[in-house]
Design a protein around this motif. Structure first.
Motif, PDB file in Angstrom:
ATOM      1  N   PRO A  43       4.399  12.664  14.038  1.00  0.00           N
ATOM      2  CA  PRO A  43       3.983  11.281  14.319  1.00  0.00           C
ATOM      3  C   PRO A  43       3.039  10.709  13.262  1.00  0.00           C
ATOM      4  O   PRO A  43       3.219   9.566  12.834  1.00  0.00           O
ATOM      5  CB  PRO A  43       3.278  11.411  15.678  1.00  0.00           C
ATOM      6  CG  PRO A  43       3.857  12.627  16.309  1.00  0.00           C
ATOM      7  CD  PRO A  43       4.144  13.563  15.181  1.00  0.00           C
ATOM      8  N   ALA A  44       2.056  11.509  12.866  1.00  0.00           N
ATOM      9  CA  ALA A  44       1.116  11.016  11.859  1.00  0.00           C
ATOM     10  C   ALA A  44       1.826  10.741  10.536  1.00  0.00           C
ATOM     11  O   ALA A  44       1.577   9.734   9.869  1.00  0.00           O
ATOM     12  CB  ALA A  44      -0.014  12.017  11.670  1.00  0.00           C
ATOM     13  N   VAL A  45       2.715  11.638  10.165  1.00  0.00           N
ATOM     14  CA  VAL A  45       3.456  11.453   8.915  1.00  0.00           C
ATOM     15  C   VAL A  45       4.343  10.212   9.012  1.00  0.00           C
ATOM     16  O   VAL A  45       4.440   9.421   8.068  1.00  0.00           O
ATOM     17  CB  VAL A  45       4.289  12.708   8.604  1.00  0.00           C
ATOM     18  CG1 VAL A  45       5.130  12.492   7.369  1.00  0.00           C
ATOM     19  CG2 VAL A  45       3.375  13.914   8.422  1.00  0.00           C
ATOM     20  N   GLN A  46       4.980  10.087  10.176  1.00  0.00           N
ATOM     21  CA  GLN A  46       5.838   8.927  10.381  1.00  0.00           C
ATOM     22  C   GLN A  46       5.040   7.629  10.229  1.00  0.00           C
ATOM     23  O   GLN A  46       5.538   6.640   9.699  1.00  0.00           O
ATOM     24  CB  GLN A  46       6.459   8.987  11.786  1.00  0.00           C
ATOM     25  CG  GLN A  46       7.499   7.904  12.056  1.00  0.00           C
ATOM     26  CD  GLN A  46       8.805   8.190  11.339  1.00  0.00           C
ATOM     27  OE1 GLN A  46       9.163   9.337  11.120  1.00  0.00           O
ATOM     28  NE2 GLN A  46       9.513   7.143  10.941  1.00  0.00           N
ATOM     29  N   HIS A  47       3.806   7.691  10.672  1.00  0.00           N
ATOM     30  CA  HIS A  47       2.948   6.504  10.576  1.00  0.00           C
ATOM     31  C   HIS A  47       2.755   6.080   9.115  1.00  0.00           C
ATOM     32  O   HIS A  47       2.691   4.892   8.814  1.00  0.00           O
ATOM     33  CB  HIS A  47       1.595   6.798  11.219  1.00  0.00           C
ATOM     34  CG  HIS A  47       0.721   5.605  11.351  1.00  0.00           C
ATOM     35  ND1 HIS A  47       0.588   4.914  12.533  1.00  0.00           N
ATOM     36  CD2 HIS A  47      -0.052   4.949  10.456  1.00  0.00           C
ATOM     37  CE1 HIS A  47      -0.220   3.900  12.361  1.00  0.00           C
ATOM     38  NE2 HIS A  47      -0.642   3.893  11.110  1.00  0.00           N
ATOM     39  N   TYR A  48       2.645   7.053   8.244  1.00  0.00           N
ATOM     40  CA  TYR A  48       2.466   6.710   6.828  1.00  0.00           C
ATOM     41  C   TYR A  48       3.756   6.177   6.215  1.00  0.00           C
ATOM     42  O   TYR A  48       3.733   5.362   5.294  1.00  0.00           O
ATOM     43  CB  TYR A  48       1.984   7.931   6.050  1.00  0.00           C
ATOM     44  CG  TYR A  48       0.530   8.262   6.297  1.00  0.00           C
ATOM     45  CD1 TYR A  48      -0.454   7.302   6.150  1.00  0.00           C
ATOM     46  CD2 TYR A  48       0.148   9.537   6.688  1.00  0.00           C
ATOM     47  CE1 TYR A  48      -1.782   7.589   6.385  1.00  0.00           C
ATOM     48  CE2 TYR A  48      -1.190   9.850   6.922  1.00  0.00           C
ATOM     49  CZ  TYR A  48      -2.146   8.862   6.775  1.00  0.00           C
ATOM     50  OH  TYR A  48      -3.451   9.148   7.015  1.00  0.00           O
ATOM     51  N   ASP A  70       0.813  -1.222   0.000  1.00  0.00           N
ATOM     52  CA  ASP A  70       0.000   0.000   0.000  1.00  0.00           C
ATOM     53  C   ASP A  70       0.841   1.264   0.000  1.00  0.00           C
ATOM     54  O   ASP A  70       0.397   2.317   0.457  1.00  0.00           O
ATOM     55  CB  ASP A  70      -0.910   0.040   1.240  1.00  0.00           C
ATOM     56  CG  ASP A  70      -2.211  -0.696   0.990  1.00  0.00           C
ATOM     57  OD1 ASP A  70      -2.566  -0.838  -0.189  1.00  0.00           O
ATOM     58  OD2 ASP A  70      -2.852  -1.104   1.970  1.00  0.00           O
ATOM     59  N   GLY A  71       2.055   1.150  -0.491  1.00  0.00           N
ATOM     60  CA  GLY A  71       2.957   2.297  -0.405  1.00  0.00           C
ATOM     61  C   GLY A  71       2.420   3.510  -1.151  1.00  0.00           C
ATOM     62  O   GLY A  71       2.513   4.641  -0.671  1.00  0.00           O
ATOM     63  N   GLU A  72       1.833   3.281  -2.306  1.00  0.00           N
ATOM     64  CA  GLU A  72       1.325   4.399  -3.099  1.00  0.00           C
ATOM     65  C   GLU A  72       0.228   5.151  -2.358  1.00  0.00           C
ATOM     66  O   GLU A  72       0.240   6.373  -2.277  1.00  0.00           O
ATOM     67  CB  GLU A  72       0.800   3.852  -4.420  1.00  0.00           C
ATOM     68  CG  GLU A  72       0.391   4.926  -5.392  1.00  0.00           C
ATOM     69  CD  GLU A  72      -0.145   4.318  -6.672  1.00  0.00           C
ATOM     70  OE1 GLU A  72       0.098   3.109  -6.901  1.00  0.00           O
ATOM     71  OE2 GLU A  72      -0.804   5.041  -7.422  1.00  0.00           O
ATOM     72  N   LEU A  73      -0.697   4.390  -1.797  1.00  0.00           N
ATOM     73  CA  LEU A  73      -1.794   5.031  -1.067  1.00  0.00           C
ATOM     74  C   LEU A  73      -1.275   5.790   0.144  1.00  0.00           C
ATOM     75  O   LEU A  73      -1.679   6.934   0.395  1.00  0.00           O
ATOM     76  CB  LEU A  73      -2.811   3.967  -0.640  1.00  0.00           C
ATOM     77  CG  LEU A  73      -4.007   4.482   0.166  1.00  0.00           C
ATOM     78  CD1 LEU A  73      -4.775   5.515  -0.637  1.00  0.00           C
ATOM     79  CD2 LEU A  73      -4.927   3.334   0.563  1.00  0.00           C
ATOM     80  N   ARG A  74      -0.362   5.175   0.876  1.00  0.00           N
ATOM     81  CA  ARG A  74       0.156   5.834   2.081  1.00  0.00           C
ATOM     82  C   ARG A  74       0.880   7.132   1.725  1.00  0.00           C
ATOM     83  O   ARG A  74       0.711   8.148   2.407  1.00  0.00           O
ATOM     84  CB  ARG A  74       1.085   4.879   2.819  1.00  0.00           C
ATOM     85  CG  ARG A  74       0.333   3.919   3.747  1.00  0.00           C
ATOM     86  CD  ARG A  74       1.101   2.643   4.002  1.00  0.00           C
ATOM     87  NE  ARG A  74       2.521   2.885   4.215  1.00  0.00           N
ATOM     88  CZ  ARG A  74       3.486   2.020   3.944  1.00  0.00           C
ATOM     89  NH1 ARG A  74       3.174   0.841   3.426  1.00  0.00           N
ATOM     90  NH2 ARG A  74       4.729   2.326   4.173  1.00  0.00           N
ATOM     91  N   LEU A  75       1.657   7.109   0.692  1.00  0.00           N
ATOM     92  CA  LEU A  75       2.381   8.325   0.309  1.00  0.00           C
ATOM     93  C   LEU A  75       1.423   9.417  -0.163  1.00  0.00           C
ATOM     94  O   LEU A  75       1.633  10.607   0.090  1.00  0.00           O
ATOM     95  CB  LEU A  75       3.380   8.010  -0.801  1.00  0.00           C
ATOM     96  CG  LEU A  75       4.770   7.642  -0.324  1.00  0.00           C
ATOM     97  CD1 LEU A  75       5.628   7.229  -1.498  1.00  0.00           C
ATOM     98  CD2 LEU A  75       5.410   8.809   0.419  1.00  0.00           C
TER      99      LEU A  75
END
Lengths: 203, 203
Positions: free
Chosen positions: B193-198, B152-157
């Motif tokens: 933190p939220a960004v790190q989560h992605y 799911d890398g594309e969606l997360r980015l």
DNA sequence: CAGAGAATTCAACGAGTGTTGAATTCGAAT
DNA sequence: ATTCGAATTCAACACTCGTTGAATTCTCTG
């Protein structure tokens, strides 16, 4: 020879029926136009044509273009009820619930939220309306959904709201894939952890 | 009697000096105007006045309004370098680095990113440009910053990018507090933190 | 130095916009 | 039935905007 005018021409004068039907038709057309094109590019002539009405009739009912815009964006939804709905679910599922609620706020072809957002990009009045809605909603009722409101709650809630607003922009205004081709439910599931983090930060 | 015309009137004809100075002055004024008012409300007349130039000179250099807009938004920054900078820091600090990098992309009074975003709200061309930039940047180089690109890398980015874009909208377009009155560094710390989560989702 | 071509301004056009005033028709109160 | 007001259309005004063509002045090449 025939005494009636051109077949498709509508004569001046009041029509039989409820004038509120006209009013509603204009508002519907306005919402569609504003959401699709923003405040500037949506023209009164086009809105009137879509509503099957003369442009002057729009002026009669709403005074001017800004009056029409404001009338088309009076929010029927109570923000208190909106947030209470989120606070009602268990704490561990509030991230998902908040995501879904917010995303729905901007979804749809004639969404008032989306329309307001589009207009806000170039209109200070629309920007102020949206800003005040966000700030007010957060200050008055938003804190109820937090696990521990004491620490940085206002900032966290604002980040939550802007996160989901950003998704709405990318989805509906920019059409960024895979967001645009993704249903709300799976989208909400993907965002839920980050949103949950703002509601209930660990540590 | 004096042979010269009115004191403040500029006569027609080519000026001494480098014509590129004029070109640059127009582009600077255009960036300011587009970022402040969006594509529609920014007028060529106002841009020309700000640049100290006749509107026809703008047409001569850039053809038409859209040509000026495109020329004013040619990105000098290489997105590859932008993302490599994030990938260079240790994995645990990439959330903070990504947040700061993205937020800077839209900060500033004549930011091309902000200007493009404002225009995208009502202009399909600008929306397509921004959409393609986001999609292309993610597909080609963005995955380098992820801990595990496979899932799911594309969606997360994409969610990462739109999160920070949403903050930029709230901050610079809507002026939502406390975001607008907050410096980038503390903002980046709050979002990290939220960004790190992605970038590096647990589990 | 002569001439070509680019840069710049001026004045104006044409299209599109929000808005207005008069004229017309209907509904409702008296 | 009459009258008043509201709803609706029509035609037009006034304004702004992007754009254009001609005229003017500079730079550069031969």
């Amino acid at each position: 020879m025939s005494p009636r005018p051109a077949p498709e021409a509508r004569r001046a004068g009041r029509r039989p029926g409820d004038p509120d039907d006209t009013r509603r038709a204009i508002l519907d057309a306005a919402r569609r136009a504003f959401a699709a094109s923003g405040f500037d590019r949506a023209t009164i002539r086009a809105i009137a044509a879509d509503a099957g009405v003369d442009p002057a009739s729009v002026m009669h009912h709403f005074g001017n273009k800004r009056g029409l815009f404001v009338a088309a964006h009076e929010l029927p939804d109570d923000p208190v009820a909106l947030f209470s709905q989120i606070a009602a679910v268990p704490l561990s599922e509030r991230g998902h619930a908040a995501a879904l609620t917010y995303l729905r706020l901007f979804a749809g072809e004639s969404s008032a939220g989306l329309s307001l957002l589009r207009a806000a990009a170039s209109d200070e009045h629309a920007a102020a309306t949206l800003r005040e809605f966000i700030e007010h909603a957060i200050l008055t009722v938003g804190v109820k959904i937090l696990a521990r409101p004491e620490q940085d709650g206002e900032l966290r809630l604002t980040l939550l709201a802007t996160h989901l607003m950003g998704i709405a922009v990318a989805r509906q205004v920019l059409g960024v894939r895979p967001l645009a081709t993704c249903d709300l439910e799976t989208l909400a599931r993907a965002v839920a952890p980050a949103v949950q983090h703002y509601i209930d930060p660990p540590g």
